[in-house]
Design a protein around this motif. Structure first.
Motif, PDB file in Angstrom:
ATOM      1  N   LYS A  37       0.829  -1.211   0.000  1.00 11.23           N
ATOM      2  CA  LYS A  37       0.000   0.000   0.000  1.00 11.23           C
ATOM      3  C   LYS A  37       0.861   1.258   0.000  1.00 11.23           C
ATOM      4  O   LYS A  37       0.621   2.203  -0.784  1.00 11.23           O
ATOM      5  N   MET A  38       1.880   1.290   0.868  1.00 10.67           N
ATOM      6  CA  MET A  38       2.766   2.456   0.947  1.00 10.67           C
ATOM      7  C   MET A  38       3.548   2.651  -0.347  1.00 10.67           C
ATOM      8  O   MET A  38       3.729   3.788  -0.812  1.00 10.67           O
ATOM      9  N   ARG A  39       3.977   1.545  -0.946  1.00 13.83           N
ATOM     10  CA  ARG A  39       4.742   1.660  -2.200  1.00 13.83           C
ATOM     11  C   ARG A  39       3.880   2.228  -3.314  1.00 13.83           C
ATOM     12  O   ARG A  39       4.324   3.059  -4.128  1.00 13.83           O
ATOM     13  N   ARG A  40       2.626   1.801  -3.371  1.00  7.32           N
ATOM     14  CA  ARG A  40       1.705   2.330  -4.380  1.00  7.32           C
ATOM     15  C   ARG A  40       1.503   3.835  -4.192  1.00  7.32           C
ATOM     16  O   ARG A  40       1.519   4.608  -5.152  1.00  7.32           O
ATOM     17  N   GLU A  91       3.513   5.978  -2.609  1.00  6.93           N
ATOM     18  CA  GLU A  91       4.751   6.682  -2.926  1.00  6.93           C
ATOM     19  C   GLU A  91       4.939   6.807  -4.433  1.00  6.93           C
ATOM     20  O   GLU A  91       5.358   7.856  -4.942  1.00  6.93           O
ATOM     21  N   HIS A  92       4.631   5.737  -5.149  1.00  6.20           N
ATOM     22  CA  HIS A  92       4.804   5.758  -6.604  1.00  6.20           C
ATOM     23  C   HIS A  92       3.825   6.732  -7.265  1.00  6.20           C
ATOM     24  O   HIS A  92       4.191   7.433  -8.232  1.00  6.20           O
ATOM     25  N   GLU A  93       2.595   6.763  -6.742  1.00 11.09           N
ATOM     26  CA  GLU A  93       1.610   7.700  -7.295  1.00 11.09           C
ATOM     27  C   GLU A  93       2.063   9.146  -7.097  1.00 11.09           C
ATOM     28  O   GLU A  93       1.929   9.991  -8.005  1.00 11.09           O
ATOM     29  N   VAL A  94       2.624   9.444  -5.920  1.00  7.71           N
ATOM     30  CA  VAL A  94       3.140  10.798  -5.653  1.00  7.71           C
ATOM     31  C   VAL A  94       4.310  11.099  -6.585  1.00  7.71           C
ATOM     32  O   VAL A  94       4.425  12.215  -7.138  1.00  7.71           O
ATOM     33  N   PHE A  95       5.188  10.136  -6.765  1.00  3.03           N
ATOM     34  CA  PHE A  95       6.336  10.330  -7.665  1.00  3.03           C
ATOM     35  C   PHE A  95       5.881  10.617  -9.087  1.00  3.03           C
ATOM     36  O   PHE A  95       6.402  11.526  -9.746  1.00  3.03           O
ATOM     37  N   VAL A  96       4.924   9.805  -9.555  1.00  5.94           N
ATOM     38  CA  VAL A  96       4.454   9.982 -10.929  1.00  5.94           C
ATOM     39  C   VAL A  96       3.890  11.391 -11.119  1.00  5.94           C
ATOM     40  O   VAL A  96       4.180  12.067 -12.126  1.00  5.94           O
ATOM     41  N   GLN A  97       3.122  11.840 -10.156  1.00  2.00           N
ATOM     42  CA  GLN A  97       2.529  13.182 -10.252  1.00  2.00           C
ATOM     43  C   GLN A  97       3.607  14.273 -10.213  1.00  2.00           C
ATOM     44  O   GLN A  97       3.627  15.186 -11.051  1.00  2.00           O
ATOM     45  N   ASN A  98       4.501  14.189  -9.213  1.00  2.00           N
ATOM     46  CA  ASN A  98       5.560  15.189  -9.091  1.00  2.00           C
ATOM     47  C   ASN A  98       6.518  15.152 -10.279  1.00  2.00           C
ATOM     48  O   ASN A  98       6.973  16.202 -10.755  1.00  2.00           O
ATOM     49  N   HIS A  99       6.806  13.945 -10.712  1.00  2.00           N
ATOM     50  CA  HIS A  99       7.732  13.796 -11.853  1.00  2.00           C
ATOM     51  C   HIS A  99       7.152  14.447 -13.096  1.00  2.00           C
ATOM     52  O   HIS A  99       7.864  15.144 -13.849  1.00  2.00           O
TER      53      HIS A  99
END
Length: 225
Positions: free
Chosen positions: A32-35, A37-45
């Motif tokens: 759950k945490m990895r998902r 974190e990845h969603e935040v990364f994708v948005q920020n990236h």
């Protein structure tokens, strides 16, 4: 010993079951945490990449504009340099932050995959251990049940044999007499002997009396001759 081993195995299986449940819960939370974190990364990236591309485009447009302006804008070259320099700093910051975000995402993903693989190995090992120990204690339970049944049957047969032996023993083996029984038996024997002696005395006296009577008759017969 089998019962003790069965109890120990059941405790170990319970502990393995609890450990597997805890491991599954931890893995689920990590997923759950990895998902997230990845969603935040994708948005920020995406936002940083878009901003970087916008700055690059602005630098290109300004560079082309000032290059084509010629002598008419030489007096403004200082101002243009300041704007371009500021945009270049912004571009550099965007590029650094983007690279940092990508590196952190790669590290987080690598660590996640590493722990996930370790959890898979741990799960497989504990699951197999739980499976084999469950099979073992079930087999021991069956063996203990069969042994108990056989022992009950043997005890029942032994009881029957002992009961039969007891009956035979009563009929075939003389029981030791108690003092009272011996005393009564001796008194009965003595009484019997007394009675026999009395009968013998009476018979002897009667025989002697008959003998005397017989002697007189014989003498009388001789005298008559």
């Amino acid at each position: 010993q089998m019962s003790a081993r069965t109890a120990q195995l059941k405790e170990e299986v319970a502990a393995l079951h609890a450990a597997l449940a805890k491991l599954a819960s931890a893995q689920s939370e990590m997923d759950k945490m990895r998902r997230q974190e990845h969603e935040v990364f994708v948005q920020n990236h995406a936002e940083m990449k878009q901003g970087l591309e916008g700055v690059k485009l602005a630098l290109k447009i300004l560079g082309e504009y000032y290059a084509s302006a010629g002598d008419a804008h030489k007096a403004q070259s200082g101002g243009s340099s300041g704007i371009i320099g500021l945009l270049e700093v912004v571009e550099s910051d965007f590029a650094k932050n983007l690279a940092k975000e990508e590196a952190e995402e790669a590290d987080a993903e690598s660590q996640y995959q590493k722990v996930t693989q370790e959890n898979k190995i741990t799960k497989a090992t504990k699951s197999q251990d739980e499976k084999y120990k469950t099979q073992e204690f079930k087999s021991l339970d069956k063996t203990v049940a069969e042994y108990s049944s056989d022992r009950e049957a043997a005890n029942s047969e032994l009881s029957a044999v002992l009961e039969y032996y007891g009956k035979i023993k009563e009929r075939c083996i003389a029981k030791p007499e108690t003092y009272e029984e011996r005393k009564a038996r001796r008194e009965a024997e003595i009484e019997g002997l007394k009675q026999a002696l009395q009968i013998l005395k009476e018979e002897t006296a009667a025989f002697a009396q008959r003998a005397r009577h017989g002697g007189r008759r014989h003498h009388a017969f001789l005298a008559a001759q």
